[in-house]
Enzyme design. Structure first.
Site, PDB file in Angstrom:
ATOM      1  N   GLY A  17       0.838  -1.207   0.000  1.00 33.58           N
ATOM      2  CA  GLY A  17       0.000   0.000   0.000  1.00 33.58           C
ATOM      3  C   GLY A  17       0.865   1.246   0.000  1.00 33.58           C
ATOM      4  O   GLY A  17       1.935   1.259   0.609  1.00 33.58           O
ATOM      5  N   ARG A  90       4.181 -15.971  -4.945  1.00 33.49           N
ATOM      6  CA  ARG A  90       2.977 -16.831  -4.898  1.00 33.49           C
ATOM      7  C   ARG A  90       1.968 -16.233  -5.862  1.00 33.49           C
ATOM      8  O   ARG A  90       0.871 -15.848  -5.502  1.00 33.49           O
ATOM      9  CB  ARG A  90       2.396 -16.858  -3.473  1.00 33.49           C
ATOM     10  CG  ARG A  90       3.326 -17.454  -2.437  1.00 33.49           C
ATOM     11  CD  ARG A  90       2.576 -17.887  -1.176  1.00 33.49           C
ATOM     12  NE  ARG A  90       1.444 -17.044  -0.869  1.00 33.49           N
ATOM     13  CZ  ARG A  90       1.442 -16.097   0.087  1.00 33.49           C
ATOM     14  NH1 ARG A  90       2.531 -15.878   0.796  1.00 33.49           N
ATOM     15  NH2 ARG A  90       0.357 -15.397   0.326  1.00 33.49           N
ATOM     16  N   ASP A 127       6.113  -5.247   5.392  1.00 31.08           N
ATOM     17  CA  ASP A 127       6.617  -6.599   5.692  1.00 31.08           C
ATOM     18  C   ASP A 127       6.567  -7.522   4.473  1.00 31.08           C
ATOM     19  O   ASP A 127       7.515  -8.263   4.216  1.00 31.08           O
ATOM     20  CB  ASP A 127       5.890  -7.218   6.894  1.00 31.08           C
ATOM     21  CG  ASP A 127       4.404  -7.391   6.627  1.00 31.08           C
ATOM     22  OD1 ASP A 127       3.840  -6.536   5.931  1.00 31.08           O
ATOM     23  OD2 ASP A 127       3.823  -8.374   7.106  1.00 31.08           O
ATOM     24  N   THR A 149       5.292   1.996   5.872  1.00 33.33           N
ATOM     25  CA  THR A 149       3.886   1.647   6.052  1.00 33.33           C
ATOM     26  C   THR A 149       3.232   2.620   7.019  1.00 33.33           C
ATOM     27  O   THR A 149       3.835   2.995   8.031  1.00 33.33           O
ATOM     28  CB  THR A 149       3.636   0.207   6.575  1.00 33.33           C
ATOM     29  OG1 THR A 149       2.278   0.114   7.006  1.00 33.33           O
ATOM     30  CG2 THR A 149       4.525  -0.183   7.731  1.00 33.33           C
ATOM     31  N   ASP A 151       1.015   1.748   8.817  1.00 34.86           N
ATOM     32  CA  ASP A 151       0.602   0.919   9.971  1.00 34.86           C
ATOM     33  C   ASP A 151       1.648   0.885  11.087  1.00 34.86           C
ATOM     34  O   ASP A 151       1.335   0.496  12.204  1.00 34.86           O
ATOM     35  CB  ASP A 151       0.337  -0.525   9.522  1.00 34.86           C
ATOM     36  CG  ASP A 151      -0.677  -0.611   8.387  1.00 34.86           C
ATOM     37  OD1 ASP A 151      -1.509   0.286   8.261  1.00 34.86           O
ATOM     38  OD2 ASP A 151      -0.613  -1.600   7.621  1.00 34.86           O
ATOM     39  N   ASP A 153       3.919  -1.257  11.612  1.00 36.44           N
ATOM     40  CA  ASP A 153       3.946  -2.589  12.218  1.00 36.44           C
ATOM     41  C   ASP A 153       5.199  -3.389  11.859  1.00 36.44           C
ATOM     42  O   ASP A 153       5.193  -4.618  11.887  1.00 36.44           O
ATOM     43  CB  ASP A 153       2.679  -3.379  11.834  1.00 36.44           C
ATOM     44  CG  ASP A 153       2.520  -3.542  10.325  1.00 36.44           C
ATOM     45  OD1 ASP A 153       3.342  -2.978   9.567  1.00 36.44           O
ATOM     46  OD2 ASP A 153       1.575  -4.222   9.895  1.00 36.44           O
ATOM     47  N   ARG A 195      -4.216  -2.580   9.874  1.00 32.98           N
ATOM     48  CA  ARG A 195      -4.184  -4.054   9.823  1.00 32.98           C
ATOM     49  C   ARG A 195      -4.262  -4.658  11.219  1.00 32.98           C
ATOM     50  O   ARG A 195      -5.121  -4.280  11.992  1.00 32.98           O
ATOM     51  CB  ARG A 195      -2.947  -4.536   9.065  1.00 32.98           C
ATOM     52  CG  ARG A 195      -3.090  -4.328   7.570  1.00 32.98           C
ATOM     53  CD  ARG A 195      -2.211  -5.250   6.807  1.00 32.98           C
ATOM     54  NE  ARG A 195      -0.817  -5.080   7.213  1.00 32.98           N
ATOM     55  CZ  ARG A 195       0.174  -5.808   6.762  1.00 32.98           C
ATOM     56  NH1 ARG A 195      -0.060  -6.765   5.895  1.00 32.98           N
ATOM     57  NH2 ARG A 195       1.403  -5.601   7.147  1.00 32.98           N
TER      58      ARG A 195
HETATM   59  O1  F6P Z   1      -0.922  -1.672   4.999  1.00 35.86           O
HETATM   60  C1  F6P Z   1      -1.508  -0.464   4.678  1.00 35.86           C
HETATM   61  C2  F6P Z   1      -2.995  -0.589   4.605  1.00 35.86           C
HETATM   62  O2  F6P Z   1      -3.525   0.699   4.349  1.00 35.86           O
HETATM   63  C3  F6P Z   1      -3.649  -1.212   5.829  1.00 35.86           C
HETATM   64  O3  F6P Z   1      -3.781  -0.331   6.899  1.00 35.86           O
HETATM   65  C4  F6P Z   1      -4.984  -1.667   5.245  1.00 35.86           C
HETATM   66  O4  F6P Z   1      -5.519  -2.760   5.960  1.00 35.86           O
HETATM   67  C5  F6P Z   1      -4.608  -2.090   3.846  1.00 35.86           C
HETATM   68  O5  F6P Z   1      -3.392  -1.415   3.523  1.00 35.86           O
HETATM   69  C6  F6P Z   1      -5.662  -1.737   2.823  1.00 35.86           C
HETATM   70  O6  F6P Z   1      -5.288  -2.219   1.579  1.00 35.86           O
HETATM   71  P1  F6P Z   1      -6.062  -1.893   0.211  1.00 35.86           P
HETATM   72  O7  F6P Z   1      -5.479  -0.622  -0.319  1.00 35.86           O
HETATM   73  O8  F6P Z   1      -5.754  -3.053  -0.657  1.00 35.86           O
HETATM   74  O9  F6P Z   1      -7.509  -1.747   0.526  1.00 35.86           O
END
Ligand code: F6P
Length: 370
Positions: A17, A90, A127, A149, A151, A153, A195
């Site tokens: 993301g 994968r 990650d 990120t 997040d 994390d 997440r």
């Molecule tokens: O990892 C970044 C993040 O924004 C998370 O907080 C969220 O769960 C996910 O990506 C959302 O992903 P997408 O853009 O595929 O909806």
């Protein structure tokens, strides 16, 4: 280590993301490398530019020059594009019998690095992307990771870039919800991305004076939240702000998931709606939900994120020059240092239950639902 690593051409990519600060890293990598006499190419959409030529009729690589990166530091998104779908290790493909199977395409990508005379890669990602980068490092490519990120994390770095910008926006959004919640005597339940980790919800919830903060690390009991809110209402408060991390889950319950497909990361969502549904029959207030979602990923990086991103990008190039590979640049104040990708891959940094920010929340009278 020797300073002569015989590097002529490096690549940079952005995976997962997007997060504010990606372009600042790209700029720092590009200028630092060009100043050493190296060429720099950007790979489009993670690794896709190397192994999915059909997607990129104009070529999957972009030559990065002073001109290309000149004005990009304050820009959100990424000039290279990114993807959090179709992990090349994968990769989902249709088998002869029509079923979807996962195929490892890493050797094709290694050949593409060789074919394009790329001596090293700066991989910017979370990650998932850094775990992929680690596989390429183990296959012999020189690789430096950069932790991204919203997040926050990732293990072994105090912070990832993008997080500060996301928390700033989240906090401002909570600030704005106070007045409308108060005007209508409502409970506003606001959902934050993050997440399986609660960093964004925790930091913004406390900074924004939420009444309740629900994070994945502390499974909640809705009855505790109800008792807490009703006590507040009895004491005279006419509204409440409940911050819910998207990964928050009830005790003896699971995270709320909206999508799970082969080759794709699980998509979380619905946590705030679930909390609102559980609360509504038990409180005498109207409830509204707000999902901040991708707004948290947009916008211009804060000064903090810009500077960390620029420091990370420049440090990644210094790491290559010094002969490092298979490491991630990391912020461990006051320095940016290098951490083996093995200590980052396939791990997640959760909010420790005894973290002083959690203790601060408790001292301030915020309810965590436990
Ligand atoms: O990892 C970044 C993040 O924004 C998370 O907080 C969220 O769960 C996910 O990506 C959302 O992903 P997408 O853009 O595929 O909806």
């Amino acid at each position: 280590m020797s300073k002569d690593q015989n590097i002529k051409r490096i690549a940079v990519n952005t995976g997962g993301g997007d997060a504010p600060g990606l372009n600042a890293v790209i700029k720092a990598v590009t200028i630092s490398a060009l100043n050493r006499g190296w060429e720099v190419v950007g790979i489009r959409e993670g690794y896709n530019g190397l192994f999915l030529p059909e997607k990129f009729p104009d070529g999957g690589l972009i030559n990065l020059t002073h001109e290309v990166v000149k004005d990009i530091t304050p820009m959100g998104g990424t000039i290279l594009g990114t993807t959090n779908r179709g992990n090349p290790l994968r990769f989902p493909m249709k088998a002869a019998n029509g079923t979807i199977v996962e195929v490892d395409r890493s050797d094709e990508i290694m050949s593409a690095f060789r074919r394009n005379k790329i001596d090293a890669l700066v991989a910017i990602g979370g990650d998932g992307s850094l775990s992929m980068a680690n596989v390429f490092a183990k296959k012999g490519l020189r690789v430096i990771g950069v932790p991204k990120t919203i997040d926050n994390d990732l293990e072994n770095t105090v912070i990832t870039f993008g997080f500060d910008t996301a928390v700033g926006f989240a906090t401002e959004s909570i600030d704005r919800l106070h007045s409308t919640a108060q005007a209508h005597s409502r409970i506003m339940v606001v959902e934050m991305m993050g997440r399986y980790a609660g960093w964004i919800a925790l930091n913004s919830g406390i900074s924004g004076s939420a009444d309740v903060v629900l994070i994945p690390e502390i499974p909640y009991d809705i009855n505790i939240v109800v008792d807490f809110l009703n006590r507040k209402f009895e004491a005279g408060k006419n509204y409440a702000i409940v911050v819910v991390a998207e990964g928050a889950k009830p005790k003896e319950g699971a995270v709320s998931v909206i999508e799970k497909e082969v080759g794709k990361a699980e998509r979380l969502g619905g946590a705030a709606e679930r909390v609102a549904k559980e609360l509504q029959p038990l409180v005498d207030k109207e409830i509204r939900t707000v999902i901040l979602g991708h707004l948290l990923r947009g916008g211009s990086p804060t000064t903090f994120d810009r500077l960390v991103s620029l420091r990370f990008g420049a440090a990644a190039v210094r790491a290559l020059e010094e002969g490092y590979s298979g490491v991630m640049v990391a912020l461990n104040p006051p320095v940016v240092d290098y951490v083996p990708l093995d200590q980052v891959s396939n791990r997640m940094k959760f909010v420790p239950l005894d973290h002083d920010t959690v203790k601060t929340g408790r001292d301030l009278g915020i309810c965590f639902g436990d």
